[in-house]
Scaffold this active site. Structure first.
Site, short mmCIF file in Angstrom:
data_model
loop_
_atom_site.label_atom_id
_atom_site.label_comp_id
_atom_site.label_asym_id
_atom_site.label_seq_id
_atom_site.Cartn_x
_atom_site.Cartn_y
_atom_site.Cartn_z
N SER A 174 0.86 -1.19 0.00
CA SER A 174 0.00 0.00 0.00
C SER A 174 0.90 1.24 0.00
O SER A 174 1.79 1.34 -0.84
CB SER A 174 -0.94 -0.05 1.21
OG SER A 174 -1.89 0.99 1.14
N ARG A 243 -12.89 7.12 8.19
CA ARG A 243 -12.49 5.72 8.21
C ARG A 243 -13.53 4.84 7.51
O ARG A 243 -13.19 3.82 6.90
CB ARG A 243 -12.29 5.25 9.65
CG ARG A 243 -11.70 3.85 9.76
CD ARG A 243 -10.34 3.76 9.10
NE ARG A 243 -9.65 2.52 9.45
CZ ARG A 243 -8.37 2.30 9.19
NH1 ARG A 243 -7.64 3.22 8.57
NH2 ARG A 243 -7.80 1.17 9.53
N ASP A 396 -8.54 -5.31 -6.07
CA ASP A 396 -8.19 -4.04 -5.41
C ASP A 396 -8.78 -2.87 -6.19
O ASP A 396 -8.53 -2.73 -7.38
CB ASP A 396 -6.66 -3.92 -5.34
CG ASP A 396 -6.17 -2.76 -4.49
OD1 ASP A 396 -6.95 -1.82 -4.22
OD2 ASP A 396 -4.99 -2.80 -4.09
N HIS A 433 -7.86 -4.45 -1.65
CA HIS A 433 -6.62 -3.83 -1.22
C HIS A 433 -6.07 -4.46 0.07
O HIS A 433 -4.86 -4.54 0.26
CB HIS A 433 -6.84 -2.33 -1.02
CG HIS A 433 -5.59 -1.57 -0.75
ND1 HIS A 433 -4.57 -1.47 -1.68
CD2 HIS A 433 -5.16 -0.89 0.34
CE1 HIS A 433 -3.58 -0.75 -1.18
NE2 HIS A 433 -3.90 -0.40 0.05
N ASP A 434 -6.96 -4.88 0.96
CA ASP A 434 -6.54 -5.44 2.24
C ASP A 434 -5.88 -6.81 2.13
O ASP A 434 -5.44 -7.35 3.15
CB ASP A 434 -7.73 -5.54 3.20
CG ASP A 434 -7.87 -4.30 4.09
OD1 ASP A 434 -7.02 -3.39 3.96
OD2 ASP A 434 -8.80 -4.25 4.90
#
Lengths: 453, 453
Positions: A174, A243, A396, A433-434
């Site tokens: 990232s 968030r 992602d 993405h995680d």
């Protein structure tokens, strides 16, 4: 009509306001015990800011060998601390717990792994929440604008202090994937191998837009108070909202389809404007968990630094000239917050100067036959002799897989004959993405075999 | 440090606060002259709310023929008014200006096109900003929860009043694409053809998450005041933020890559935390334009109705039972805001009841070989004899192309042998979800040939 989600945040505001009267101010941001390195030499930043001195928080695992040739520098994502892995001093699980250890992806029986909190962060490194030595007050938004390269320079000051000349490898995912490439460009002679996971060679407008939305939401929280909230109630509502937006970008649709579908948190209850579907309660929880765990100003500065990331030669040249122009600041005794030494911002809002005819781009989004940008080829050329592993994930949406392909194509065109590209298809990883935090087998496995080949 | 973006919104708050003292309250939401139909018969809503009476704003173009067999009902997206096309009474350009007219996609030399403002909207139809006849005050968040089907029922009351028995076609895009399908399921005998553009058969968690983020941001604006802002300063900051998030979902990365790339609004200026890259000023402008143009409560209710959209048989059965249970409300004289007649919301926050083992889904995200859900097949089966055009855009991230494929596969499995599927690839349209507003040639062309075949 009742709004339990608003009741909850309003109650927290009240609690924090009364607590700050009795027990002192804002939460302190920490993930526990860590080492600290303080550089007393000033640091000139890319956009002209200057830190008279700075501290970098770090942690390390595995034994450094005698000639210090087995060091792996691990770069973090936006909000992570140096605590990548539990240890004796701090048994709390780290953010890459299952990737670091004997026999694991970063094998601590072979490597000495160092992880730092980034410059600008809030977990021990100098950032907006730190005290400005010039006046004894917190920097807040007097803190200068940062770049990825500034963060990497600070890390290499630490390596200098530890006597580490050349890294065995620079590894990151990232934002850390950006930094890993930035390190390769800034210090090509000091890096043996590069691993860049779910990163990019420059930020693209869609990612900038998603971070912009988070910053705007945070800055709209009146408790943010233009950055000066440190002895008051912090902007926990804005942080929670930011968030939640971020969380949407970290995971992928297909995973949520499986995990949440259209399930409601409680189907026996009537629909509500507060969180109602299970996916909504998930996002709400993600926001709740984070809103007091990270400093709002750090989020703004580090997020902005990600937007500014561009390893193309045009940007690198312009920064080089800027640094040359500002070099004198290193010698002068001016304070870091004076007009001359830090950033001055425009007094009037930006105006849009849009032209549809201007198509200065050289690479195109999802086009598989994308022309590789000469700007990027020249920009990344310092890395042409460093073996590199570039890893992407098809699901992602924040750093789409075509951006890692862009890195790969660029490096190869720059003459790098030792570039390994791994792209995890949707069959393999649904986590978007995680994935870099979750997929020990595929991400960890690829990293391990690349570092040990 | 200066924050021109915050200065701008704070100035507007001040101006609106002082203006409301002299010139009366909030902006009035209108897109100009329109017709209105008021039903004095009460409307029972899917989740148990009841409107004692309601008004639907509408406009029409083209001549209705003698047997009223040439009527096309056009359904709007979330925030659009009935003003799809300019006319003598209102020369302002409509939201589908280039798609409606003689010889155009909806050919007014052949068809009589009717477009309504949705129930719950703010452009003339009854919505949260309307006066509750029960007490003479605005509904605000006392307004009952709505569904797509409720909106369609209200539209058909208008058609009844106009004496239109059977529509030549039901046409819509985005939320209108949902409504077009909902109409086909509710009134299969009254619809000749169905066009659903960039819609879906049920909302999926990723889209719910993106709308959730917008609602949360809006509700966090203290000026929202839990919906009761009508004689005060409206939540223009929350609306601006919500619209910026929405705008990210309306367009696609590849288009932005071409249009904005990494261009900064003014490269001669230092980077700033306020809008700085051109993409940021674009989002800022999109938010500015919208923040006083649409009612915040309407946004919440209509957005929530989109989340609740599910044409699967399980949901339809449960709503049918609920309607049966609440049928008595149509006969009783209770007011629409009493506890018994409107929605009661939970007093305690929802708790997450997550189980990773539960995989009740029957269709899977991007999987081309997705199993068609029996739940949806049964749910859409009323439409099996209606010729349908389903149109999707590959670059759409809000209603991804697999969701239109889901509609197509479902309709075909339900026995519909007259389903036309058009999917615009990225080569053809880069504009993502907004393609339906922009692509006259491909979207308009497909609609025209389907309606006239």
């Amino acid at each position: 009509m009742s709004f339990p989600c608003l009741d909850a945040v309003e109650l927290r505001t009240q609690e924090m306001a009364s607590r700050s009267l009795t027990n002192g101010p804002e939460p302190s941001y920490t993930t526990g015990v860590h080492k600290e390195f303080t550089s007393k030499d000033p640091l000139l930043l890319d956009y002209g800011g200057r830190l008279k001195e700075f501290t970098i928080a770090y942690e390390a695992w595995g034994k450094m060998n005698a000639d210090k040739s087995n060091v792996v520098l691990l770069h973090t994502g936006l909000s992570a601390s140096s605590h990548a892995k539990s240890n004796e001093d701090n048994p709390r699980l780290g953010w890459w717990e299952k990737f670091i250890g004997p026999g694991l992806a970063l094998d601590t029986s072979r490597f000495h792994v160092i992880c730092t909190n980034v410059l600008g962060g809030c977990y021990g490194s100098t950032g907006p929440a730190s005290i400005d030595p010039a006046d004894g007050k917190r920097y807040a938004t007097r803190f200068p604008i940062l770049t990825m390269s500034d963060m990497v320079r600070a890390q290499f000051r630490l390596l200098d202090a530890l006597g580490v000349g050349k890294l065995m490898a620079s590894v990151g995912a990232s934002m850390g994937g950006m930094q890993s490439l930035a390190a390769g460009v800034l210090y090509p002679d000091r890096i043996g191998r590069i691993v860049s996971i779910s990163g990019c060679a420059r930020s693209h407008p869609y990612s900038i837009a998603l971070r912009h939305a988070q910053r705007q939401v945070l800055m709209a929280d009146t408790n943010w108070n233009r950055g000066f909230y440190y002895d008051k109630v912090p902007p926990h509502v804005g942080m929670k909202l930011a968030r939640q937006i971020a969380t949407v970008t970290y995971r992928s649709g297909p995973e949520w389809e499986q995990r949440f579908g259209r399930k409601r948190a409680d189907p026996s209850r009537p629909p509500a404007l507060c969180p109602d579907f299970l996916i909504e309660t998930y996002l709400d929880h993600a926001g709740e968990k984070f809103c007091l765990e990270y400093d709002a100003n750090s989020l703004l500065y580090v997020s902005k630094a990600m937007d500014l990331f561009d390893l193309g030669i045009a940007n690198r040249d312009s920064i080089r000239k800027l640094r040359q122009k500002n070099k004198h600041k290193l010698l002068e005794g001016c304070s870091s917050d004076s007009e001359a030494c830090s950033l001055s911002l425009p007094k009037v809002p930006y105006t849009e100067r849009q032209s549809n005819k201007d198509s200065s781009r050289t690479t195109s989004g999802d086009d598989d036959d994308a022309v590789v940008s000469d700007d990027l080829v020249l920009g990344l050329s310092p890395m042409r002799n460093i073996p590199a592993l570039v890893l992407g994930v098809e699901s992602d949406i924040l750093f789409p897989a075509w951006q890692q392909r862009e890195v790969v194509d660029t490096l190869r065109k720059a003459g790098n004959t030792n570039v390994k590209h791994v792209e995890l298809s949707q069959d393999v990883s649904l986590f978007g993405h995680d994935s870099f935090l979750l997929d020990v087998r595929n991400i960890g496995g690829s990293v391990k075999s690349f570092l040990e080949e």
